[in-house]
Design a protein around this motif. Sequence first.
Motif, PDB file in Angstrom:
ATOM      1  N   GLU A 448      -1.726  20.285 -26.505  1.00  0.00           N
ATOM      2  CA  GLU A 448      -0.476  19.517 -26.518  1.00  0.00           C
ATOM      3  C   GLU A 448      -0.430  18.577 -27.730  1.00  0.00           C
ATOM      4  O   GLU A 448       0.606  18.422 -28.378  1.00  0.00           O
ATOM      5  CB  GLU A 448      -0.353  18.713 -25.229  1.00  0.00           C
ATOM      6  N   TYR A 465       8.730  22.928 -30.803  1.00  0.00           N
ATOM      7  CA  TYR A 465       9.183  22.480 -29.485  1.00  0.00           C
ATOM      8  C   TYR A 465       9.065  23.590 -28.439  1.00  0.00           C
ATOM      9  O   TYR A 465       8.722  23.328 -27.280  1.00  0.00           O
ATOM     10  CB  TYR A 465      10.636  22.001 -29.571  1.00  0.00           C
ATOM     11  N   ALA A 469       6.892  23.454 -25.097  1.00  0.00           N
ATOM     12  CA  ALA A 469       7.475  23.718 -23.773  1.00  0.00           C
ATOM     13  C   ALA A 469       6.639  24.742 -23.007  1.00  0.00           C
ATOM     14  O   ALA A 469       6.367  24.571 -21.813  1.00  0.00           O
ATOM     15  CB  ALA A 469       8.912  24.206 -23.927  1.00  0.00           C
ATOM     16  N   LEU A 472       3.562  23.147 -21.709  1.00  0.00           N
ATOM     17  CA  LEU A 472       3.840  22.280 -20.555  1.00  0.00           C
ATOM     18  C   LEU A 472       4.078  23.106 -19.294  1.00  0.00           C
ATOM     19  O   LEU A 472       3.683  22.700 -18.194  1.00  0.00           O
ATOM     20  CB  LEU A 472       5.050  21.394 -20.868  1.00  0.00           C
ATOM     21  N   ARG A 477       4.164  21.318 -15.769  1.00  0.00           N
ATOM     22  CA  ARG A 477       4.975  20.119 -16.047  1.00  0.00           C
ATOM     23  C   ARG A 477       6.373  20.608 -16.460  1.00  0.00           C
ATOM     24  O   ARG A 477       6.771  20.541 -17.615  1.00  0.00           O
ATOM     25  CB  ARG A 477       4.311  19.289 -17.139  1.00  0.00           C
ATOM     26  N   GLU A 479       9.534  19.726 -15.744  1.00  0.00           N
ATOM     27  CA  GLU A 479      10.580  18.818 -16.207  1.00  0.00           C
ATOM     28  C   GLU A 479      10.340  18.395 -17.658  1.00  0.00           C
ATOM     29  O   GLU A 479      11.284  18.278 -18.447  1.00  0.00           O
ATOM     30  CB  GLU A 479      10.678  17.610 -15.276  1.00  0.00           C
ATOM     31  N   ASP A 480       9.077  18.158 -18.013  1.00  0.00           N
ATOM     32  CA  ASP A 480       8.747  17.852 -19.411  1.00  0.00           C
ATOM     33  C   ASP A 480       9.050  19.053 -20.309  1.00  0.00           C
ATOM     34  O   ASP A 480       9.501  18.899 -21.447  1.00  0.00           O
ATOM     35  CB  ASP A 480       7.270  17.477 -19.542  1.00  0.00           C
ATOM     36  N   ALA A 481       8.802  20.243 -19.783  1.00  0.00           N
ATOM     37  CA  ALA A 481       9.086  21.461 -20.549  1.00  0.00           C
ATOM     38  C   ALA A 481      10.578  21.588 -20.830  1.00  0.00           C
ATOM     39  O   ALA A 481      10.988  21.981 -21.926  1.00  0.00           O
ATOM     40  CB  ALA A 481       8.582  22.690 -19.798  1.00  0.00           C
ATOM     41  N   ALA A 483      12.675  19.191 -21.239  1.00  0.00           N
ATOM     42  CA  ALA A 483      12.997  18.242 -22.312  1.00  0.00           C
ATOM     43  C   ALA A 483      12.596  18.811 -23.673  1.00  0.00           C
ATOM     44  O   ALA A 483      13.318  18.645 -24.675  1.00  0.00           O
ATOM     45  CB  ALA A 483      12.289  16.911 -22.063  1.00  0.00           C
ATOM     46  N   ALA A 484      11.455  19.505 -23.728  1.00  0.00           N
ATOM     47  CA  ALA A 484      11.008  20.111 -24.990  1.00  0.00           C
ATOM     48  C   ALA A 484      11.958  21.223 -25.414  1.00  0.00           C
ATOM     49  O   ALA A 484      12.295  21.356 -26.600  1.00  0.00           O
ATOM     50  CB  ALA A 484       9.585  20.644 -24.835  1.00  0.00           C
TER      51      ALA A 484
END
Length: 534
Positions: A448, A465, A469, A472, A477, A479-481, A483-484
């Motif tokens: 990461e 990005y 993603a 992640l 993860r 939700e973080d993915a 966002a990416a």
Amino acid sequence: MQVFLKSQQLQSQRKPLRRSQQTMQRLKPQVAPALNDSAKAVAAVVEEKDAETLAKEAKTIGNRLFGEKKYSEAIEYYTKAIALNNTDPVFFANRAACYSNLDNHTLTISDCDSALALDPRYIKAIYRRAQAYSATGDLEKALNDYTAICMLEEFKKESSITTTDRILKDVGTAKATKAMETKVARLPSETFVKAYMDSFRPKNFGASVAAEFPSDLAGDALLHKAYESILAKDWERAIELVGDALQAEMSSDKIRAFALNTLGTFSFLKGDIPTAMQHLDTSLRLDPTNMNTLIKRASIFMERQDLDSAVREYEKAESVSSTNPDLYYHRGQVRFLTGDVSAAILDYQKSLELDNDFVYAHIQLAVAQYKSGEIGTSEKTFLKALKKFSEVPEVYNYYGEVLLDMGRFEDAERYFDKAIEMDGSSPLPFINKSILYLQSKGDAENAEKFCVQAAEVDPTCDIAYIQLAQLLIHQNRLEDALAAYDSAIKVTRTEPELVNAISCREACAAQLYVSKMYPDVYAKLRSVSAAAGL
């Protein structure tokens, strides 16, 4: 006496509830209160069984009418079944099937919702609802349902997987088309611009060609200034100056054609394909034998996924000049990307026969040789390139990629580190190190970190990005993915790239939906994937 009782029972089958109630009423004066309560409980059981039986009979009639395609009539009997017993999900699902055949998608969804409230894993109901969502254009909800089906089936049914992939593509395409309506054309990452500019030999396109032009007239002088900005990597200033040059007087059609080619190149890089083709078409009319323009038109056809037109354009270019090394390099790229690796190798070799000093032809030849299974030959080609172009970081990075694929992780990391040492502004070696750390060491934390570094050195690199993603997602993860993926979508250049980024995001969103709706199923699949090393 027993015969008499049996006869009486048969005569009373049509109205057992009334007889039961009458019997209890007659017994009421003689029975203690506790016994009276027991009698009421017996009556309730009799009533419940009777309702359940009548409901099943109504469903049976509904099924027969459904088989006869009498959907409206069938609905009446399924509705009766539901009124008698609203705890059986099959009744709702069957009525939903009728509504579906009548194209009443709203009521189809409503009944499927009711069925799934009773049995959340009722695959037929999920499937029916997915179809209805798809028919109404609610593709995201359809994708959620189809993804749930695939996971509930543990990805064992090919037809479900195929349908899910189709819906995913439709979602990505629809959202990308809408996004492109308001998306402002912008240049991609500096890494991408540099890579594209460097994919043409300097003697065939670029500042060295512009330097040979006269600078007597205003347009000529502005074009020279534009190429000074290009050398300084001030792309936006270069675009402005080329535009100004085309508004002014120029010495010849050839110079004007060159300026139009340059402007078309930047339009292509921005993802404004129609404008790019317009400029290149005008350029070609002024200079019909310009190989660079023909090659770039072929690139645009490939961007449009029009392989046949791209091939014809390369054939046209070859008829103009069969000794242009850029022609064979770029045609080799197309052949490599479309899976014709053997033909790509021949083109790369031809390009190098005509000009052996072009580093990217050496790199791509080595990669193509590796892909074709010529591992030893590929390594020799890379080692020759490293010796000949020892100051070019791309050679180290691409050789590292091949070593990574071979599982020679320590060697790969050494070459990635060398590429970073030589040019810390390129995100690609950082991305490759991220893949290496995850693949060879299972080190998600450092993987990461390298992805984040890639995005930091080039904030407009969508690949950084997307790789982040995916990493992640590997860590669950989600939700973080998302966002990416959103960051990747913001910086994508063309519609095909946007379709890919959005499709990846929507697949992740659907995965998140399933993880919340069916946590045990999702956890089991993750466990199986982890055990398989996926």
